[in-house]
Write an enzyme that holds these catalytic residues in place. Structure first.
Site, PDB file in Angstrom:
ATOM      1  N   SER A   6       0.846  -1.210   0.000  1.00 51.19           N
ATOM      2  CA  SER A   6       0.000   0.000   0.000  1.00 51.19           C
ATOM      3  C   SER A   6       0.874   1.249   0.000  1.00 51.19           C
ATOM      4  O   SER A   6       1.814   1.357   0.787  1.00 51.19           O
ATOM      5  CB  SER A   6      -0.881  -0.009   1.255  1.00 51.19           C
ATOM      6  OG  SER A   6      -1.373   1.292   1.522  1.00 51.19           O
ATOM      7  N   HIS A  30      -1.294  -2.340  -3.683  1.00 46.67           N
ATOM      8  CA  HIS A  30      -2.556  -2.229  -2.950  1.00 46.67           C
ATOM      9  C   HIS A  30      -3.007  -0.771  -2.995  1.00 46.67           C
ATOM     10  O   HIS A  30      -2.296   0.130  -2.530  1.00 46.67           O
ATOM     11  CB  HIS A  30      -2.339  -2.697  -1.509  1.00 46.67           C
ATOM     12  CG  HIS A  30      -3.560  -2.703  -0.654  1.00 46.67           C
ATOM     13  ND1 HIS A  30      -4.465  -3.748  -0.644  1.00 46.67           N
ATOM     14  CD2 HIS A  30      -4.034  -1.793   0.242  1.00 46.67           C
ATOM     15  CE1 HIS A  30      -5.434  -3.493   0.224  1.00 46.67           C
ATOM     16  NE2 HIS A  30      -5.196  -2.298   0.770  1.00 46.67           N
ATOM     17  N   ASP A  32      -5.475   1.918  -1.741  1.00 53.44           N
ATOM     18  CA  ASP A  32      -6.438   2.248  -0.683  1.00 53.44           C
ATOM     19  C   ASP A  32      -7.200   3.502  -1.057  1.00 53.44           C
ATOM     20  O   ASP A  32      -6.619   4.587  -1.141  1.00 53.44           O
ATOM     21  CB  ASP A  32      -5.684   2.514   0.634  1.00 53.44           C
ATOM     22  CG  ASP A  32      -5.251   1.249   1.329  1.00 53.44           C
ATOM     23  OD1 ASP A  32      -6.093   0.349   1.502  1.00 53.44           O
ATOM     24  OD2 ASP A  32      -4.065   1.157   1.718  1.00 53.44           O
ATOM     25  N   MET A  34     -10.404   6.056  -0.101  1.00 53.06           N
ATOM     26  CA  MET A  34     -11.296   6.414   1.013  1.00 53.06           C
ATOM     27  C   MET A  34     -12.156   7.614   0.620  1.00 53.06           C
ATOM     28  O   MET A  34     -11.651   8.586   0.053  1.00 53.06           O
ATOM     29  CB  MET A  34     -10.443   6.763   2.237  1.00 53.06           C
ATOM     30  CG  MET A  34      -9.397   5.702   2.530  1.00 53.06           C
ATOM     31  SD  MET A  34      -8.587   5.893   4.117  1.00 53.06           S
ATOM     32  CE  MET A  34      -7.356   7.105   3.699  1.00 53.06           C
ATOM     33  N   HIS A  63      -8.658  -1.569  -2.846  1.00 57.51           N
ATOM     34  CA  HIS A  63      -9.414  -1.692  -1.592  1.00 57.51           C
ATOM     35  C   HIS A  63     -10.289  -0.451  -1.444  1.00 57.51           C
ATOM     36  O   HIS A  63      -9.804   0.637  -1.137  1.00 57.51           O
ATOM     37  CB  HIS A  63      -8.403  -1.815  -0.435  1.00 57.51           C
ATOM     38  CG  HIS A  63      -9.029  -1.880   0.918  1.00 57.51           C
ATOM     39  ND1 HIS A  63      -8.292  -1.724   2.081  1.00 57.51           N
ATOM     40  CD2 HIS A  63     -10.308  -2.105   1.315  1.00 57.51           C
ATOM     41  CE1 HIS A  63      -9.096  -1.843   3.126  1.00 57.51           C
ATOM     42  NE2 HIS A  63     -10.322  -2.065   2.692  1.00 57.51           N
ATOM     43  N   MET A  65     -12.590   1.660   0.475  1.00 55.29           N
ATOM     44  CA  MET A  65     -13.155   2.019   1.782  1.00 55.29           C
ATOM     45  C   MET A  65     -14.148   3.151   1.530  1.00 55.29           C
ATOM     46  O   MET A  65     -13.918   4.310   1.894  1.00 55.29           O
ATOM     47  CB  MET A  65     -12.034   2.441   2.731  1.00 55.29           C
ATOM     48  CG  MET A  65     -11.167   1.275   3.160  1.00 55.29           C
ATOM     49  SD  MET A  65      -9.715   1.810   4.086  1.00 55.29           S
ATOM     50  CE  MET A  65      -8.586   2.075   2.738  1.00 55.29           C
ATOM     51  N   MET A 133      -9.523  -7.050   7.929  1.00 60.36           N
ATOM     52  CA  MET A 133      -8.878  -5.848   8.474  1.00 60.36           C
ATOM     53  C   MET A 133      -8.356  -6.142   9.872  1.00 60.36           C
ATOM     54  O   MET A 133      -9.109  -6.576  10.750  1.00 60.36           O
ATOM     55  CB  MET A 133      -9.866  -4.676   8.536  1.00 60.36           C
ATOM     56  CG  MET A 133     -10.314  -4.135   7.196  1.00 60.36           C
ATOM     57  SD  MET A 133      -8.992  -3.659   6.065  1.00 60.36           S
ATOM     58  CE  MET A 133      -8.141  -2.390   7.010  1.00 60.36           C
ATOM     59  N   ASP A 171      -4.888  -7.104   6.238  1.00 63.98           N
ATOM     60  CA  ASP A 171      -4.520  -5.703   6.008  1.00 63.98           C
ATOM     61  C   ASP A 171      -4.480  -4.909   7.301  1.00 63.98           C
ATOM     62  O   ASP A 171      -5.488  -4.765   7.986  1.00 63.98           O
ATOM     63  CB  ASP A 171      -5.566  -5.101   5.044  1.00 63.98           C
ATOM     64  CG  ASP A 171      -5.222  -3.694   4.593  1.00 63.98           C
ATOM     65  OD1 ASP A 171      -4.173  -3.167   4.980  1.00 63.98           O
ATOM     66  OD2 ASP A 171      -6.046  -3.131   3.836  1.00 63.98           O
TER      67      ASP A 171
END
Ligand code: DX5
Ligand code: ZN
Length: 211
Positions: A6, A30, A32, A34, A63, A65, A133, A171
């Site tokens: 990440s 990865h 991330d 958000m 991923h 979120m 998580m 993760d």
């Protein structure tokens, strides 16, 4: 063990961090993302994500979120990612699983620390990956929650006893020691941010996790 790196938190700027992961021995980048709703922080605009990752060669492990994954899936599919992972706690799970699969992208479901694995049961047969998580989603550099190892063990047993195909990815808070614990519990993929990106030589750190 596969390693997915990440770039959320790094000593290098974002562009260089992505470049360094891309030329490292990592198995995946990865990503991330958000939205400021599912988690407090908002860290992306879709056009920037497409631009940041357009020249990368490594498989992408996205991923999400976000509360409403649907609005991003079409655009993200242009990056031809290996996985798009949505949260079990987000909206319209079944519809989004179908949408991701319809684009020939592997689908993952992630669960927050307080979510019991029993809620995953309806999806075991349909999904390619479960992302457990081991920190509260939202930020890099947090402490690993050791209680979550039980989820990894249980998911591994459920898989072995029923012939399900999902991989188990873990993760948050991964370091040499927690990586060893995850491996022993039956995890397949380690997602790691700060353990790798807060050091100059990414491959040295990746090798420590693989040991
Ligand atoms: C947390 C993210 C993680 C995080 C991992 O919300 O989903 O991927 O960046 O970072 P470390 O390895 O620093 O816990
Ligand atoms: Zn993540």
């Amino acid at each position: 063990m596969k390693v997915s790196v990440s770039y959320l938190s790094s000593i290098f700027d974002k562009k260089n961090t992505i470049r360094l992961i891309d030329k490292s021995s990592a198995d995946f980048i990865h990503v991330d993302l958000m939205d400021g709703k599912f988690v407090p922080k908002n860290n992306f605009e879709i056009k920037n994500v497409l631009n940041d990752l357009k020249d990368t060669k490594k498989p992408l492990d996205i991923h999400l979120m976000v509360l409403n994954p649907k609005r991003y899936i079409d655009d993200l599919s242009k990056l031809n990612p290996e996985y798009i992972t949505i949260h079990l706690e987000s909206n319209n799970i079944e519809e989004n699983i179908k949408l991701i699969k319809s684009k020939n992208i592997k689908v993952g479901i992630s669960i927050k620390p307080n979510t019991d694995i029993s809620y995953l049961e309806p999806y075991y047969n349909e999904i390619d990956l479960i992302l457990v998580m081991t920190v509260e989603p939202g930020a890099g550099g947090q402490r690993f929650l050791f209680d979550m190892l039980k989820k990894v063990e249980d998911l591994n047993n459920i898989r072995n006893n029923n012939g399900y195909k999902y991989l188990i990815s873990v993760d948050g808070g991964i370091n040499e020691y927690t990586a060893y614990k995850v491996k022993k519990s039956g995890g397949d993929i380690l997602v790691s941010g700060s353990f790798i990106c807060h050091h100059e030589y990414f491959d040295e750190r990746i090798n420590l996790l693989r040991k």
